[in-house]
Design an enzyme around this catalytic site. Structure first.
Site, PDB file in Angstrom:
ATOM      1  N   GLN A  25       0.816  45.395  40.751  1.00  0.00           N
ATOM      2  CA  GLN A  25       0.606  45.674  39.417  1.00  0.00           C
ATOM      3  C   GLN A  25      -1.235  45.457  38.942  1.00  0.00           C
ATOM      4  O   GLN A  25      -1.344  45.637  39.852  1.00  0.00           O
ATOM      5  CB  GLN A  25       0.686  44.280  38.636  1.00  0.00           C
TER       6      GLN A  25
ATOM      7  N   HIS B 158      -0.141  46.906  33.700  1.00  0.00           N
ATOM      8  CA  HIS B 158      -0.571  45.740  33.387  1.00  0.00           C
ATOM      9  C   HIS B 158      -0.694  45.885  31.911  1.00  0.00           C
ATOM     10  O   HIS B 158      -2.267  46.028  31.892  1.00  0.00           O
ATOM     11  CB  HIS B 158      -1.778  44.777  33.793  1.00  0.00           C
TER      12      HIS B 158
ATOM     13  N   HIS C  12      -1.915  40.888  27.747  1.00  0.00           N
ATOM     14  CA  HIS C  12      -2.321  39.558  27.761  1.00  0.00           C
ATOM     15  C   HIS C  12      -3.666  39.969  26.992  1.00  0.00           C
ATOM     16  O   HIS C  12      -4.757  39.292  27.268  1.00  0.00           O
ATOM     17  CB  HIS C  12      -2.384  39.190  28.750  1.00  0.00           C
TER      18      HIS C  12
ATOM     19  N   TYR D 255      -5.693  42.952  28.388  1.00  0.00           N
ATOM     20  CA  TYR D 255      -6.616  43.214  28.966  1.00  0.00           C
ATOM     21  C   TYR D 255      -6.417  44.949  28.622  1.00  0.00           C
ATOM     22  O   TYR D 255      -6.360  45.038  27.787  1.00  0.00           O
ATOM     23  CB  TYR D 255      -6.057  43.087  30.497  1.00  0.00           C
TER      24      TYR D 255
ATOM     25  N   ARG E 119       4.084  46.323  31.144  1.00  0.00           N
ATOM     26  CA  ARG E 119       4.366  45.523  30.999  1.00  0.00           C
ATOM     27  C   ARG E 119       3.239  45.285  29.336  1.00  0.00           C
ATOM     28  O   ARG E 119       2.240  45.959  29.552  1.00  0.00           O
ATOM     29  CB  ARG E 119       3.827  44.563  32.065  1.00  0.00           C
TER      30      ARG E 119
ATOM     31  N   GLY F 295       7.808  32.328  37.058  1.00  0.00           N
ATOM     32  CA  GLY F 295       6.482  32.871  38.056  1.00  0.00           C
ATOM     33  C   GLY F 295       6.039  32.015  38.306  1.00  0.00           C
ATOM     34  O   GLY F 295       6.822  31.203  39.658  1.00  0.00           O
ATOM     35  N   ARG F 296       5.619  30.621  38.172  1.00  0.00           N
ATOM     36  CA  ARG F 296       5.176  29.106  38.661  1.00  0.00           C
ATOM     37  C   ARG F 296       6.023  28.529  39.463  1.00  0.00           C
ATOM     38  O   ARG F 296       6.074  27.702  40.206  1.00  0.00           O
ATOM     39  CB  ARG F 296       4.301  28.619  38.012  1.00  0.00           C
TER      40      ARG F 296
END
Length: 367
Positions: A102, A169, A172, A174, A222, A334-335
């Site tokens: 990414q 990316h 979010h 950015y 994304r 993810g987590r």
């Protein structure tokens, strides 16, 4: 539990995967000096061996002094960092997996004085932070062109050192997202204006990356409605606006969209059960990756909220139904993969009672 839909092979025009499980990009920050070492290679290798179909790495810095915040965020430029990433690719491939970097620029999400280049000022379309406050001057067109070329060089390097795809990316809050978002993009030139005008920077980045990697290399984009600073932010209030946002990116060369949401089971617009990835697939005809709290039952890292035991995140059934209905094509985890690298294999083999549930303490180490 029939998990067949999660483990069917995926095939698109430019990418083939053994199953539908994607490792979501998650910032880890274990690359001192920006260089990923053997521990980073082993971290990703374990997830490939654990059954992930496609790994998307943590965000990596394009060649720009204010691209990221943190001295241990991995770089995606320079001989030493790229050699480290090549070893990551080799380790993942040896384990039977596929991997995409990414590539990332945080833009105005960066604070003045942040490492690794404290002298570099944050940059963004209008010099506004995510709350709309003036911090710096707007990027000049010359600076914008330099950034576009930095993205393109990163994409070219990804292909050169053996990655299977590249992800941009654009989510979010950015840099790419700051151009898309009206709050942070107040420009009156061709990089601003209405929603379509605000896609211009992202479109030019995608086009430059496409030129750099050729026609057959997969480009993933994304994006998100929500921002790290504002969970309720929205780029598009309706499906019609979402189509205005996405269609220019399709025409520029995006092959797969990664639609980031915080809860994969929530509908995006009133009157339809489709989530953001579902709408993305419907509007563009392109494969879509969904994401959002898959497999989580414990507290979110650094947040007060909690996913309760009876929430859909605690069960895989809603995810399987959406995949069976072909609402989207791939699901990013993810987590859950931070705590248990073998999560996919355990789900596939109906060994869910053996899954190690996510604990925020797992974020403190790279295992």
């Amino acid at each position: 539990m029939n998990t067949e839909s999660l483990f069917k092979p995926f095939q698109s025009e430019k990418l083939e995967l053994s199953n539908r499980v994607v490792m979501a990009p998650m910032t880890r920050g274990f690359s001192p000096g920006g260089v990923p070492g053997p521990d980073v290679a082993e971290y990703y290798r374990l997830r490939a061996a654990g059954g992930v179909g496609l790994i998307i790495t943590e965000g990596t810095a394009i060649n720009h002094p204010s691209a990221v915040s943190g001295a241990s965020i991995p770089l995606f430029h320079g001989e030493e960092a790229l050699a480290g990433w090549q070893k990551v690719v080799e380790a993942v491939h040896e384990a039977g997996g596929k991997i995409a970097p990414q590539i990332w620029h945080v833009g105005m999400a960066r604070k003045p004085g942040d490492e690794p280049n404290p002298e570099a000022a944050p940059v963004g379309p209008s010099g506004l932070d995510l709350s709309g406050n003036k911090v710096n001057e707007p990027l000049s067109e010359e600076e914008i062109q330099q950034l576009i070329q930095a993205y393109a060089q990163a994409a070219a390097d990804a292909k050169r050192i053996g990655f299977d795809a590249v992800e941009l990316h654009g989510a979010h809050g950015y840099l790419l997202d700051q151009f898309l978002w009206e709050r942070t993009n107040q420009r009156t030139d061709r990089y601003g204006g209405d929603l379509v005008g605000r896609t211009t920077f992202a479109v030019e980045v995608v086009k430059a990356c496409r030129e750099a990697v050729g026609p057959d290399y997969p480009i993933i984009f994304r994006y998100s409605q929500w921002k790290m600073s504002d969970y309720k932010a929205r780029l598009a209030e309706t499906p019609e606006q979402l189509e205005q946002l996405l269609q220019p990116l399709v025409e520029a060369g995006v092959d797969i969209f990664h639609a980031s949401t915080r809860r994969f089971w929530l509908p995006e617009f009133e009157g339809s059960e489709l989530n953001l990835a579902g709408w993305t697939r419907k509007l563009t005809g392109k494969p879509a990756i969904s994401v959002g709290s898959v497999g989580l039952k414990s507290e979110f890292a650094n947040r007060a909220e909690q996913v309760e035991e009876d929430d859909p995140a605690a069960h895989i059934d809603p995810l399987l139904r959406k995949l069976e209905d072909q609402e989207f094509d791939l699901i990013a985890v993810g987590r859950a993969l931070i705590s248990d690298p073998a999560w996919p294999n355990k789900v596939r083999e109906n060994r869910t009672d053996e899954i190690e549930m996510f604990n925020p303490e797992a974020l403190q180490k790279l295992v």
